[in-house]
Design a protein around this motif. Structure first.
Motif, PDB file in Angstrom:
ATOM      1  N   VAL A 149       0.847  -1.199   0.000  1.00  0.00           N
ATOM      2  CA  VAL A 149       0.000   0.000   0.000  1.00  0.00           C
ATOM      3  C   VAL A 149       0.878   1.243   0.000  1.00  0.00           C
ATOM      4  O   VAL A 149       2.047   1.192   0.356  1.00  0.00           O
ATOM      5  CB  VAL A 149      -0.939   0.045   1.233  1.00  0.00           C
ATOM      6  N   LYS A 150       0.289   2.358  -0.382  1.00  0.00           N
ATOM      7  CA  LYS A 150       0.961   3.654  -0.280  1.00  0.00           C
ATOM      8  C   LYS A 150       0.524   4.286   1.029  1.00  0.00           C
ATOM      9  O   LYS A 150      -0.623   4.127   1.445  1.00  0.00           O
ATOM     10  CB  LYS A 150       0.583   4.545  -1.451  1.00  0.00           C
ATOM     11  N   VAL A 151       1.441   4.989   1.676  1.00  0.00           N
ATOM     12  CA  VAL A 151       1.116   5.636   2.943  1.00  0.00           C
ATOM     13  C   VAL A 151       1.535   7.101   2.900  1.00  0.00           C
ATOM     14  O   VAL A 151       2.401   7.488   2.116  1.00  0.00           O
ATOM     15  CB  VAL A 151       1.786   4.945   4.157  1.00  0.00           C
ATOM     16  N   THR A 152       0.910   7.891   3.754  1.00  0.00           N
ATOM     17  CA  THR A 152       1.225   9.311   3.843  1.00  0.00           C
ATOM     18  C   THR A 152       2.501   9.528   4.666  1.00  0.00           C
ATOM     19  O   THR A 152       2.933   8.644   5.404  1.00  0.00           O
ATOM     20  CB  THR A 152       0.074  10.074   4.517  1.00  0.00           C
ATOM     21  N   LYS A 153       3.057  10.706   4.552  1.00  0.00           N
ATOM     22  CA  LYS A 153       4.230  11.046   5.360  1.00  0.00           C
ATOM     23  C   LYS A 153       3.886  11.002   6.844  1.00  0.00           C
ATOM     24  O   LYS A 153       4.710  10.613   7.665  1.00  0.00           O
ATOM     25  CB  LYS A 153       4.755  12.429   4.978  1.00  0.00           C
ATOM     26  N   THR A 154       2.671  11.388   7.196  1.00  0.00           N
ATOM     27  CA  THR A 154       2.244  11.351   8.600  1.00  0.00           C
ATOM     28  C   THR A 154       2.223   9.922   9.102  1.00  0.00           C
ATOM     29  O   THR A 154       2.707   9.630  10.192  1.00  0.00           O
ATOM     30  CB  THR A 154       0.851  11.991   8.765  1.00  0.00           C
ATOM     31  N   ALA A 155       1.690   8.998   8.313  1.00  0.00           N
ATOM     32  CA  ALA A 155       1.666   7.586   8.721  1.00  0.00           C
ATOM     33  C   ALA A 155       3.086   7.039   8.841  1.00  0.00           C
ATOM     34  O   ALA A 155       3.384   6.286   9.770  1.00  0.00           O
ATOM     35  CB  ALA A 155       0.863   6.759   7.731  1.00  0.00           C
ATOM     36  N   MET A 156       3.963   7.432   7.934  1.00  0.00           N
ATOM     37  CA  MET A 156       5.356   6.974   8.008  1.00  0.00           C
ATOM     38  C   MET A 156       6.007   7.438   9.304  1.00  0.00           C
ATOM     39  O   MET A 156       6.826   6.753   9.877  1.00  0.00           O
ATOM     40  CB  MET A 156       6.171   7.483   6.820  1.00  0.00           C
ATOM     41  N   ARG A 157       5.621   8.612   9.763  1.00  0.00           N
ATOM     42  CA  ARG A 157       6.202   9.165  10.981  1.00  0.00           C
ATOM     43  C   ARG A 157       5.553   8.582  12.232  1.00  0.00           C
ATOM     44  O   ARG A 157       6.232   8.255  13.193  1.00  0.00           O
ATOM     45  CB  ARG A 157       6.053  10.691  10.978  1.00  0.00           C
ATOM     46  N   ASP A 158       4.231   8.432  12.237  1.00  0.00           N
ATOM     47  CA  ASP A 158       3.498   8.121  13.461  1.00  0.00           C
ATOM     48  C   ASP A 158       3.169   6.641  13.654  1.00  0.00           C
ATOM     49  O   ASP A 158       3.267   6.134  14.758  1.00  0.00           O
ATOM     50  CB  ASP A 158       2.190   8.918  13.505  1.00  0.00           C
ATOM     51  N   ALA A 159       2.770   5.960  12.613  1.00  0.00           N
ATOM     52  CA  ALA A 159       2.325   4.563  12.739  1.00  0.00           C
ATOM     53  C   ALA A 159       3.522   3.615  12.781  1.00  0.00           C
ATOM     54  O   ALA A 159       4.600   3.931  12.282  1.00  0.00           O
ATOM     55  CB  ALA A 159       1.416   4.203  11.571  1.00  0.00           C
ATOM     56  N   ASP A 160       3.337   2.462  13.399  1.00  0.00           N
ATOM     57  CA  ASP A 160       4.352   1.404  13.371  1.00  0.00           C
ATOM     58  C   ASP A 160       3.963   0.487  12.216  1.00  0.00           C
ATOM     59  O   ASP A 160       3.033  -0.315  12.336  1.00  0.00           O
ATOM     60  CB  ASP A 160       4.396   0.648  14.698  1.00  0.00           C
ATOM     61  N   LEU A 161       4.658   0.620  11.106  1.00  0.00           N
ATOM     62  CA  LEU A 161       4.260  -0.034   9.864  1.00  0.00           C
ATOM     63  C   LEU A 161       4.938  -1.387   9.670  1.00  0.00           C
ATOM     64  O   LEU A 161       6.032  -1.625  10.173  1.00  0.00           O
ATOM     65  CB  LEU A 161       4.588   0.875   8.680  1.00  0.00           C
ATOM     66  N   VAL A 162       4.280  -2.240   8.906  1.00  0.00           N
ATOM     67  CA  VAL A 162       4.848  -3.513   8.454  1.00  0.00           C
ATOM     68  C   VAL A 162       5.521  -3.199   7.122  1.00  0.00           C
ATOM     69  O   VAL A 162       4.853  -2.832   6.159  1.00  0.00           O
ATOM     70  CB  VAL A 162       3.754  -4.589   8.294  1.00  0.00           C
ATOM     71  N   MET A 163       6.864  -3.345   7.096  1.00  0.00           N
ATOM     72  CA  MET A 163       7.604  -2.876   5.932  1.00  0.00           C
ATOM     73  C   MET A 163       8.563  -3.916   5.372  1.00  0.00           C
ATOM     74  O   MET A 163       9.035  -4.793   6.081  1.00  0.00           O
ATOM     75  CB  MET A 163       8.427  -1.629   6.310  1.00  0.00           C
ATOM     76  N   THR A 164       8.853  -3.765   4.118  1.00  0.00           N
ATOM     77  CA  THR A 164       9.923  -4.397   3.347  1.00  0.00           C
ATOM     78  C   THR A 164       9.639  -5.858   3.000  1.00  0.00           C
ATOM     79  O   THR A 164       9.589  -6.204   1.841  1.00  0.00           O
ATOM     80  CB  THR A 164      11.291  -4.246   4.038  1.00  0.00           C
ATOM     81  N   ARG A 165       9.478  -6.724   3.982  1.00  0.00           N
ATOM     82  CA  ARG A 165       9.171  -8.142   3.765  1.00  0.00           C
ATOM     83  C   ARG A 165       8.423  -8.660   4.986  1.00  0.00           C
ATOM     84  O   ARG A 165       8.510  -8.100   6.073  1.00  0.00           O
ATOM     85  CB  ARG A 165      10.448  -8.986   3.588  1.00  0.00           C
ATOM     86  N   ILE A 166       7.731  -9.792   4.787  1.00  0.00           N
ATOM     87  CA  ILE A 166       7.014 -10.451   5.875  1.00  0.00           C
ATOM     88  C   ILE A 166       7.393 -11.924   5.888  1.00  0.00           C
ATOM     89  O   ILE A 166       7.326 -12.603   4.856  1.00  0.00           O
ATOM     90  CB  ILE A 166       5.482 -10.336   5.689  1.00  0.00           C
ATOM     91  N   LEU A 167       7.781 -12.398   7.059  1.00  0.00           N
ATOM     92  CA  LEU A 167       7.944 -13.829   7.304  1.00  0.00           C
ATOM     93  C   LEU A 167       6.833 -14.183   8.287  1.00  0.00           C
ATOM     94  O   LEU A 167       6.888 -13.823   9.461  1.00  0.00           O
ATOM     95  CB  LEU A 167       9.329 -14.132   7.884  1.00  0.00           C
ATOM     96  N   TRP A 168       5.795 -14.854   7.801  1.00  0.00           N
ATOM     97  CA  TRP A 168       4.605 -15.164   8.598  1.00  0.00           C
ATOM     98  C   TRP A 168       4.854 -16.466   9.342  1.00  0.00           C
ATOM     99  O   TRP A 168       5.160 -17.494   8.728  1.00  0.00           O
ATOM    100  CB  TRP A 168       3.417 -15.279   7.673  1.00  0.00           C
ATOM    101  N   LEU A 169       4.722 -16.426  10.650  1.00  0.00           N
ATOM    102  CA  LEU A 169       5.051 -17.576  11.488  1.00  0.00           C
ATOM    103  C   LEU A 169       3.839 -18.459  11.768  1.00  0.00           C
ATOM    104  O   LEU A 169       2.711 -17.986  11.850  1.00  0.00           O
ATOM    105  CB  LEU A 169       5.634 -17.096  12.819  1.00  0.00           C
ATOM    106  N   ASP A 170       4.129 -19.737  11.955  1.00  0.00           N
ATOM    107  CA  ASP A 170       3.137 -20.738  12.332  1.00  0.00           C
ATOM    108  C   ASP A 170       3.669 -21.438  13.580  1.00  0.00           C
ATOM    109  O   ASP A 170       4.786 -21.967  13.570  1.00  0.00           O
ATOM    110  CB  ASP A 170       2.972 -21.737  11.186  1.00  0.00           C
TER     111      ASP A 170
END
Length: 109
Positions: free
Chosen positions: A30-51
């Motif tokens: 998704v695209k995010v705003t500069k405010t979200a980049m600053r304030d939110a704790d984002l899921v970024m770059t890659r995901i390794l989903w655990l089981d």
């Protein structure tokens, strides 16, 4: 809702081929705003989903517990998620290439 401990496996790898720094929501880029980049704790770059493989962590996949990159690398080592393991984006890019689905993972308290 802390990070579960015990034995796990990598169930899914998400984000292969995406640009470094890609933000994911619901495992989709998704695209995010500069405010979200600053304030939110984002899921970024890659995901390794655990089981989870132990009775006490068997709900890990359903809880959407990931190893993922973060936009707040300065806060690594401090609790800041609902159970995910956050990493430096550069380190996660390297790890992502080194592991496969079904790679065992151990998380200790």
């Amino acid at each position: 809702m802390k990070t579960p401990t015990g034995r796990f496996r990598i169930a899914e790898k998400i984000g292969a081929g995406m640009p470094a720094g890609t933000v994911f929501k619901g495992r989709e880029p998704v695209k995010v705003t500069k405010t979200a980049m600053r304030d939110a704790d984002l899921v970024m770059t890659r995901i390794l989903w655990l089981d989870g493989l132990d009775p006490g962590n068997a709900n890990t996949h359903e809880r959407f517990i990931y190893i993922h990159g973060t936009n707040h690398e300065e806060s690594l080592g401090q609790p800041a998620s609902h159970g995910c393991i956050r990493m430096r984006r550069a380190d996660l890019l390297e790890l992502f290439e080194l592991v496969d689905v079904d790679t065992p993972v151990a998380i200790k308290a």
